[in-house]
Structures are given as structure tokens and as C-alpha cells.
Design an enzyme around this catalytic site. Structure first.
Site, PDB file in Angstrom:
ATOM      1  N   SER A 103      -7.524  10.611  41.942  1.00  0.00           N
ATOM      2  CA  SER A 103      -8.405  11.117  42.812  1.00  0.00           C
ATOM      3  C   SER A 103      -8.284  10.749  44.367  1.00  0.00           C
ATOM      4  CB  SER A 103      -9.744  11.115  42.297  1.00  0.00           C
ATOM      5  OG  SER A 103     -10.681  11.881  43.114  1.00  0.00           O
ATOM      6  N   ASP A 247      -9.269  15.751  48.806  1.00  0.00           N
ATOM      7  CA  ASP A 247      -8.879  14.437  48.287  1.00  0.00           C
ATOM      8  C   ASP A 247      -7.649  14.433  47.488  1.00  0.00           C
ATOM      9  OD1 ASP A 247     -10.085  15.682  45.893  1.00  0.00           O
ATOM     10  OD2 ASP A 247     -10.691  13.868  45.161  1.00  0.00           O
ATOM     11  N   ASP A 249      -6.631  14.695  44.395  1.00  0.00           N
ATOM     12  CA  ASP A 249      -6.382  15.940  43.405  1.00  0.00           C
ATOM     13  C   ASP A 249      -7.285  17.291  43.664  1.00  0.00           C
ATOM     14  OD1 ASP A 249      -9.108  14.820  43.011  1.00  0.00           O
ATOM     15  OD2 ASP A 249      -8.866  14.852  40.905  1.00  0.00           O
ATOM     16  N   ASP A 251     -10.439  17.906  44.037  1.00  0.00           N
ATOM     17  CA  ASP A 251     -11.787  18.258  43.499  1.00  0.00           C
ATOM     18  C   ASP A 251     -12.963  17.995  44.314  1.00  0.00           C
ATOM     19  OD1 ASP A 251     -11.706  15.599  43.016  1.00  0.00           O
ATOM     20  OD2 ASP A 251     -12.126  15.614  41.183  1.00  0.00           O
TER      21      ASP A 251
END
Length: 456
Positions: A103, A247, A249, A251
Site C-alpha cells: 500500500s 497511494d 496500490d 485503494d
């Protein structure tokens, strides 16, 4: 939280906390477990995505080795976003989804996130069995999982088409044309670099993009939703209508208004919650937040006659509450926003599309939409510790926290919690002035350090 998996997967420094061997064992277990649930003799189907970290290749192929050795078929989406894996898992009939990402963490870390066939975070009882297997404990009465042999050995399938279908899905959610809108995108040198611009271009926006050249080592480096200065400068320099930062990834999403000011997750929840209420779409009249949301958000909700709920930090807990109470909107101050009609997890690109929708529907600038939320000053200090459980349980730390609570009374609050993904204790204080916030937070941090828990 488990022994390896926290609130958002198994995360840690690559080949230190999270190794190729760990990934292989996770794959071995998933292949065995989901094959065991099949009743038609077909192999389990597991879809895998990853972000742009160099260590992603190692973990990806280790997972695949474990899956195929257990007889499952592994479908590779390659570099893609976490929400795309959740979406494809539930829409394309996969038994399980895996995202390899840490992340917003630096490139040195990586992680493994698991999704059920419904695109939801994996159940805790299954996570517990995976952790038992990693630790060498018997699973379902057997010490060793059987290997698939002969025609039962699994295969690997290129599934980049799944990413393309996800892009098409996002484009289909665009209610209005973005033609004439000038939009900045910060892709954090992560998963969104090949997706976000394609979506905004397809909807007609003029896009200005930064941090879209991943090299395996620059993910989140002075970029994305945890480092907003670059996007703020881009919006101001080019006179853009709005900016969106994701960010690693994708999400998460945070916004920048036309003045170059950050619009965080709390304000996003307010903007879209009010928009839904005005259209009669806010089922149960409730927006789901976490304990980290600002007092100012709740005051704005009160003024708009919108109810709210509070959960533990983590979009996992937000979604669990939303699912149990039929809530349509929830999320975190950090930018994990869940639109349950469209997704089962936080989705940064979807969030940016929804902010564009409100701006265009109401013919308003983002600053105007966010204006009713008057945030209390807030200070958050992250203390890196050796043992976060011991620090949280320490009597002197608890006494220091209690002293701050007594001093603040009804004029603010303190929240001390351990991170679910990193070796951190987070000390957050809201009060009437930033100076007071810092003084009170520093007092608690000082006790944590004096007791010898800090690694700093």
C-alpha cells in the site's frame, strides 16, 4: 490481529518479515484449501495482482509456485490496483483473489492481501489456518499438505484482460463527460500509473500526470496520497480544476481543490454523503467513519442532519459495519472510501470519479463543496516501537492518556492506538489549537519513550 496478517494483510520488509518462503506457503495453503471446496473436479482459480515494487516479482512467482503445486490455477493480472483484484475476483468467478502490495509503505516493504470469492477481505478463520500452516502446525489433522501430481498440477494463465475490464467498468461509472475539466493525477509511481490516466482520458478530461514512471524503487517516494505537496504545486502552477492523489496500490484517494488545498477523506465523506442525502440515496441516513475522523466532520454532519457511525481504524472494519447495516458510504480520513453499491473495498480511482460527479452535478468547485467542514486542529505522532502491544498495555502510558483526557474534557479528544500494519503506536490529539494538540501529544509520546519502548 493475527501472527502475520494485520488489518490489511501480511505486511513487512521484503525478505525480512515477509519472505519468498512465506509467499510460497500462502500459495500452497490457498491452493489446497480452495481445491478442497470444489465439488465438480475442476481446479481452484486464484487471480493475482501486484503493485510496482521490485520484490513483487519474487512474491508473485513464489505464490504461483505454491498455488500450482497444490493444484490450483493462477491467473496473473500483473501490475494493477487492489480494488481491481477485488472487483475481478467477484465478477469473474474466482475462488480467491491475491494482491501483492504494501500500500502506502516504502518500496522496501511488501504485503499479501487476500480476498474471498465475493471480493471481500478474507475471513479471519481462514487467515488463522494459513498462519498455522506457516508456523508448521497441523492443519485439519495433517502435518503436510499433499502435492498435486500428474494432470492435477496447476497452471498459470495471463489475465491482463481482467485489468482492462476493470478500466471499462470505471469508465462506465462516469455519469458526466469530463470534457473541459483540467485534472491533475498523482499516481505515486504505483499501481494506478497505467490505469488512472486511461480512465480520465476516456471520459474527456485534460489530464496532467505526475509520478507515473515506476522503477521498482520509487513507489510512494515523496509522491501520492502520503506526500501531497507535489500535487498541490501542480494544481496551482497549471490552474487546474482539481487534483487526485493515490497511494501505491490505489485503494486510497485524497483530493486537491482548485486553490491547491488538500481535501482529505473526512471531507470526501461529507461531500458525497451530503450529495447522496440530497438525492435520497443515503440509505439509513448514515455515513460510516472511523475513530480517527475529525470532530469537525461530525459537526458538519449534524448541521446537514446526516447520521454517522464510528468503527476501528481500517477499511476492513468500515466495510464490515457497512455490510451488516446496509450502509452505502463509509471510509477513513486517510482516503480509503467505500461506495458499497460499486465496490467491496476502498477504491482511489472510483473515489476521484465520484468527486468529479458531485462537482459537475452541482456545478461547484471542490473548495465550495468542502467548505462546511471546519476541522479541529489535529496532531498525529507515529512512534516506532519494539513492542506495540506492551506499550499499549503499560500502566504509565495509560495514566498519561487519562491525564490528557481529563484536561481536554469536552473540548477535544486523544486517541492512542497501535498500527495494524506497522510497528507503530499512533498518538492523535484534537484540541482548540495546534499548539495545545502538540503539547498534549508530546507528553504521551515522552512517556512511551522514557519507558524504553521507542526505537527512535
Amino acid at each position: 490481529m493475527g501472527r502475520y496478517f494485520g488489518t490489511d494483510g501480511f505486511r513487512g520488509e521484503a525478505n525480512v518479515t515477509l519472505t519468498a518462503d512465506h509467499a510460497y506457503k500462502v500459495g500452497r495453503f490457498l491452493g489446497w484449501y480452495f481445491n478442497g471446496l470444489k465439488t465438480d473436479g475442476s481446479p481452484a482459480r486464484v487471480v493475482i495482482g501486484k503493485d510496482t515494487r521490485r520484490s513483487g516479482y519474487m512474491l508473485e512467482y513464489s505464490l504461483i509456485s505454491g498455488l500450482t503445486a497444490s493444484g490450483a490455477d493462477a491467473f496473473m493480472m500483473h501490475v494493477t490496483t487492489t480494488p481491481s483484484v477485488a472487483y475481478i475476483t467477484r465478477t469473474d468467478g474466482f475462488d480467491c483473489g491475491v494482491m501483492i502490495s504494501a500500500s502506502h509503505n516504502p518500496y522496501t516493504d511488501n504485503g499479501i492481501k487476500l480476498f474471498s470469492r465475493d471480493g471481500e477481505k478474507m475471513r479471519e478463520d481462514i487467515i488463522a489456518l494459513i498462519e498455522d500452516y506457516i508456523d508448521g502446525k497441523p492443519v485439519n489433522g495433517t502435518d503436510k499438505l499433499p502435492y498435486a501430481v500428474r494432470e492435477k498440477i496447476g497452471r498459470t494463465v495471463d489475465y491482463a484482460s481482467g485489468r482492462n475490464r476493470y478500466i471499462g467498468y470505471l469508465v462506465s461509472l462516469g455519469v458526466y463527460s469530463f470534457r473541459g475539466m483540467r485534472v491533475g493525477l498523482d499516481c505515486a509511481n504505483g499501481s494506478s500509473w497505467s490505469i488512472a490516466k486511461a480512465v480520465f482520458d476516456a471520459l474527456g478530461a485534460t489530464t496532467y500526470i505526475i509520478n507515473d514512471k515506476p522503477d521498482g524503487f520509487n513507489i510512494n517516494e515523496n509522491a501520492g496520497s502520503t506526500h501531497m505537496d507535489g500535487l498541490c504545486a501542480l494544481v496551482k502552477k497549471n490552474g487546474l480544476d482539481v487534483g487526485f492523489a493515490y497511494d501505491g496500490d490505489a485503494d486510497r484517494c485524497l483530493c486537491v481543490d482548485e486553490n491547491g488545498e488538500v481535501v482529505n477523506g473526512d471531507k470526501i465523506l461529507y461531500i458525497y454523503g451530503r450529495y447522496m442525502k440530497e438525492r435520497g440515496k443515503l440509505l439509513t441516513n448514515t455515513v460510516v467513519t472511523t475513530v480517527m475522523s475529525n470532530f469537525g466532520l461530525y459537526k458538519a454532519f449534524d448541521a446537514a442532519d446526516i447520521g454517522y457511525a464510528k468503527t476501528a481504524v481500517g477499511d476492513k472494519y468500515v466495510y464490515e459495519y457497512m455490510s451488516a447495516h446496509q450502509s452505502r458510504l463509509g471510509g477513513e480520513q486517510s482516503g480509503h472510501i467505500i461506495f458499497s453499491k460499486y465496490a467491496t473495498t476502498g477504491d482511489g480511482i472510483l473515489t476521484s470519479l465520484k468527486m468529479m460527479e458531485v462537482m459537475l452535478a452541482k456545478k461547484s468547485k471542490l473548495s465550495q463543496l468542502a467548505a462546511p467542514v471546519k476541522e479541529f486542529p489535529q496532531v498525529l505522532i507515529n512512534v516506532r516501537v519494539r513492542d506495540k502491544e506492551a506499550a499499549m498495555a503499560d500502566a504509565d502510558v495509560a495514566k498519561a492518556v487519562g491525564s490528557v483526557e481529563k484536561e481536554l474534557g469536552n473540548s477535544g479528544r486523544i486517541l492512542v492506538r497501535q498500527s495494524g500494519t506497522e510497528p507503530l503506536v499512533r498518538v492523535m490529539v484534537e484540541a482548540e489549537s495546534e499548539a495545545e494538540c502538540k503539547r498534549l501529544a508530546d507528553g504521551v509520546v515522552k512517556v512511551i519513550r522514557l519507558k524504553g519502548y521507542s526505537e527512535e
